[in-house]
Structures are given as C-alpha cells and as structure tokens.
Design a protein around this motif. Sequence first.
Motif, PDB file in Angstrom:
ATOM      1  N   SER A 167       2.986  14.418  -6.633  1.00 44.09           N
ATOM      2  CA  SER A 167       3.887  13.371  -5.480  1.00 44.09           C
ATOM      3  C   SER A 167       4.006  14.498  -4.395  1.00 44.09           C
ATOM      4  O   SER A 167       4.165  15.270  -4.493  1.00 44.09           O
ATOM      5  N   THR A 168       4.076  13.395  -3.745  1.00 49.95           N
ATOM      6  CA  THR A 168       4.068  14.442  -2.005  1.00 49.95           C
ATOM      7  C   THR A 168       5.590  14.179  -1.256  1.00 49.95           C
ATOM      8  O   THR A 168       6.380  12.627  -1.183  1.00 49.95           O
ATOM      9  N   LEU A 209      -3.422   2.721  -0.396  1.00 45.51           N
ATOM     10  CA  LEU A 209      -2.822   3.728  -2.114  1.00 45.51           C
ATOM     11  C   LEU A 209      -2.465   2.486  -3.079  1.00 45.51           C
ATOM     12  O   LEU A 209      -1.701   3.052  -3.940  1.00 45.51           O
ATOM     13  N   LEU A 231      -5.020  13.259  -5.592  1.00 49.95           N
ATOM     14  CA  LEU A 231      -3.191  13.059  -6.189  1.00 49.95           C
ATOM     15  C   LEU A 231      -3.186  13.685  -7.717  1.00 49.95           C
ATOM     16  O   LEU A 231      -2.569  14.575  -7.598  1.00 49.95           O
ATOM     17  N   HIS A 271      -4.338  13.112   0.084  1.00 49.00           N
ATOM     18  CA  HIS A 271      -3.086  14.016   0.061  1.00 49.00           C
ATOM     19  C   HIS A 271      -2.224  13.224   1.368  1.00 49.00           C
ATOM     20  O   HIS A 271      -1.710  13.391   1.821  1.00 49.00           O
ATOM     21  N   ALA A 324      -0.691  10.452   1.427  1.00 48.96           N
ATOM     22  CA  ALA A 324      -0.032  10.180   0.600  1.00 48.96           C
ATOM     23  C   ALA A 324       1.152  10.529   1.764  1.00 48.96           C
ATOM     24  O   ALA A 324       2.100  10.401   1.598  1.00 48.96           O
TER      25      ALA A 324
END
Length: 572
Positions: free
Chosen positions: A240-241, A119, A236, A74, A77
């Motif tokens: 979405s972040t 990522l 994740l 996270h 991200a």
Amino acid sequence: ETVFFSNPNHNRLGIMDATISNQAFNIYSKLWAYQQKYRSHLTEAGLKRWEIGEVASKIGQLYYTYYLRTSEIHFLAEAFTFYNAIYTREYFRDSLDSTPLVIKLLRFYARFILVCILLSRQQMVVQLHSELRSMIEDYMHMLQAQEAREWRLVLREIQSFQHANELLPTMEDPYGAIAFRLSPNLVSGPQPAAFSTEPLHLQEAVITSYYTDQVKFSELPLDAFRMMQALEFDSLNGTSTRVSGLEGTDSPTHVLGESLEDDTVVPANPQKYLVYRPGARELLAVLATACEGLQDRAVLLLYLSANGTSAPGPPPPERSPRGFSDLDQVSGGLQDKVRLASTGAASAVPAAERKGFRDAVFLGTSSAQGKRRQAQSDQYLHVSDLVPLTRKSIFLIVDSDNSAAFGALCGNERGDPAMCLLSPASQPQEFGRPERMGRLFTLFLSSPLIALCYVLGVGHLTRDTFTLLKRTTASIFRKWADALRSTTQTQSPWTRVLDDVFLRQLVMRYLLCKAVFTLHGDYSAVPEYQPQCCPPMPPELAPDSGIILQGIQQISVVVGKRHLFKVAYDSS
C-alpha cells in the motif's frame, strides 16, 4: 518509460517532457512543503481550502504524468492517494459559487476516475461516476452549451467503458492483482532455462488503436487501455502507498527519481508510445523515433488495432515507394503476396467490398469520404510502409479484419526476421460488437484467463477455481516455452524472444488463443476465427500437437468445459 502522444503532430516533444515534468514537480513539492509549514499563517491571510486542493491536484496530476512516462505503477498509486485525499477532505466543496471553480471540480473528478480505472478500482469508479453525473446536472446552468455537451459526452464515455468491463467474467483473485498487468512472480518464480544464445529483449512499444466507434475514455481507447497494461508489471505487489501531510505535516512518500522498494527484482518496463488516432505519416514518425534509440538485440513492438477491409472511402492511389521496387520484382511482387496472404480474410468479405480489398489498415473516420484524395492517402497504413523498420528487430501485433495482409512483411525484411501475431479476420457474433466490447484477440493477449472464460461461457470463477486455473495455465505456458526452446527449427526467430518475459507471455497467449479457436467444436471449422502468425510456429507447437492438446485438456477440466473441445480425454 512511456510517452503519451495525445497529439501526434507534437510527437517529437516526448524527450523534452521529462525535463519539464521534473522541474514542475520540484516547484510544486517546494510549494507544498511551504504551505504545510505555514498553513495557519496562510489560512489567516486568506488561503482557501480549494487552493490547497488545487496544489494537491497538480501534484497528483504530475504523478500520473510520470506514470505515463515510466510505466511504474507506484506513481499511479501516488496519484490515487493524492486524489483520494482531496476527495475525502472535500477541498473543492466550500467554494462552488463560480463557474471556474465548478470546472476545476469536474476536471478533478474526471482525472480521478481515469486513475481509478487504471487501478481497477471499479467500486470507486461507479461512485465517482454517479457523483459526477449529479454535479453536472446541478451545475448545468453555470456551464456554456458547448461545455455542457462535452461533459455529457464524458459521462457517456465512462459509462460505456465500465459497461464493456462489466460484461467480462469476474474472478475472485485472492491477491487482488490488477487483471491486465504481469505479476512479478513471472520473474521471481520458477524460471525456464536460457532460451537463446542471441536473445532479444523488448525495449520500445508503440500502441495505437483507431476504431472510430470503439469505446474510449479521454484519449484512451479500450484496446489500447488493455494492451498498455499487458506491457507493465504489477509492481505494487500487494503493498500500500500512503501520502501523509495533506492536512499538514509530512511530505509525499516518494519523490520523483527516487528508487522504489524492491524494484530491482523486476526488469524495467519497456518505453511505450501511446498514439491517439494518428495519420499514417504521424505514426511512421513515431515509429522512426522509437527505432532510432533501439540498442543491440532490442525489439520494437508495434500494436496496431484498426479497420482493414471495411475501410470507407475510395481506394488510395497506386504507389511504389522508393526503395520498394525490388520487392515488386520477386515472386509476383509484394502486392501479390499480400493478396495471397489475405485470401482467407477476403473470403469472409462481401463481394461489394472485396473489389477494394487492400494491403492496408484505415486510420481515419467515415467523414473522410468527402475529402481530397491526397488527404485520404495519409489515412491508409500499408504493409510496404513498415518495410524500412525491419532493419531493426520488429514484433508486430495487428488486430484487424485485414491483419492477414501484414503477413507479407515476413520474407521482405531488411534485417532480422520480423515476428507477426495476426488476429482472426472476424470473431463470432455472440461475443458482441468489437467496437463496444473490445477486440477478442487483444483480450487474449492482455488477459488470457478472462478471454478464455469469456469464450467458454464461464461467467464467474470462485477463488479456489481461479487459483487453480492460474497455476495450471502458468505451468502449461512453461511447458510450451520449453517445447519452443527445444524445437528442431533452430533458425526460428520465436526462440530468440523467449528470454524476455513480456514477449514470451505474448507468444504463449497467442498459442492459447490459436488452440482454443482451432479445437473448440463450434469454431474449428471456421478459418476466419483463427489467428495466424508469421513466420509459422514450429510443428511442435501446432494446435494438434501432443503438448498443446494436453494443455487444453487440463484447462478445460479446471473450468468444467470438457465437452466444448474436440480433444480425446484420458479416462484415468
């Protein structure tokens, strides 16, 4: 948690780094909130857009650092979201008339590319790499000669890193999962029964890769890059972040130390020490630090990828470290056991090299040949160096042409039995140079489906085939784990690690690698291509056992490569 030791001489600073990064994050969070609140006044007073971008870049950098310490994706991200906002809003584009600002922009691109690589955002990496190349060419006249050479090297590293991944098979994953990380479904999905009354769990992992010519980016070699992700969950999980406020209203979505949604379902990732090109003393110091904090029934994993028999330079002086003398009096001594364990690997080594065959891996460069012997002795990590660590539970992975020598560790432990997964002495030439493509054994342990398709010559899997292969392999791994659990060898240490999802997956992936190279028609007659483990797996999991043969049958049918294996198929 992860501690990234880019300088092994400062490896003791890992604990203090957590406090420093927390303080830095709090300061930058307050600064970010302040500039959001008073953005218009600050702009009127002369605040530049590149200064806003620099603050956002520092916050992204801190998120990335926190990812390294916690292994929590996270935070990676979050770093991407900040960097992407800087990139799309072009915060650094309006003031590139000075060399310091150009350097800031180039460094931002390099950090953004590294986050994108971690990522698996390949298209973004290609785009950023192209833009970085253009900028370096455009602003070359503003850089000093040494700086220009360094940035050209960065471009080559990125290109080589991407090339190594592009040559691997491609798969249409419907969930967009990151290839090397574990899926949380391994925890939330069907679970095998409890395996052991005294289960072990992975708490610490030390990862180091010292192939001088291996592809790397920054201080992250290709093998270490793959293995570090194999010890992380893809938490994740399709979410979405978002970070709002870069244009002025809200604060970041997550604050350091704040719990993340649904993370209570997934076990904590092990603390990882990523050690970049250490000497033997520095690596042993890191291992001692990792061992010091081990709890009861906790395991230390050491992943070691380095040259063995092909190590340059003269042999190190003979030595018998204090506390190891008793080993030299039993069954011909530890050195004799090493030579016996390494017989298979030594047979593949030219006669000129066989004379210097040693019980070590080489942690150095070819330039070390001209240095004094005392300096060179620190560049060899011997099997006997690891014996003191066996007072704790040790899970050792060695990917080297001399990995078989480390099998001598078993039987000479000071405490619990050590568990060793040892790579083949060599790999088929058709799979390319390990320095450019990465080690094949490491690829099996970090991404078994990609490695499987690579070995079998499957260049691409459609979505339906990939989903079927993924489901089939997961089912096979559960059956193999159940067979290992019910083995008649009640004292086998391998049964104790099966309750830990990371260690269980590593063991199952090893069994897959062993079965593929033992049963493959082109490689079955070459012992140097087959990995080994110590202590040996129970006979129920031998490559010619019924349950292993059945699994290979099912996998080969899914990928359409039945003809490659020496396996009798059921005509029904």
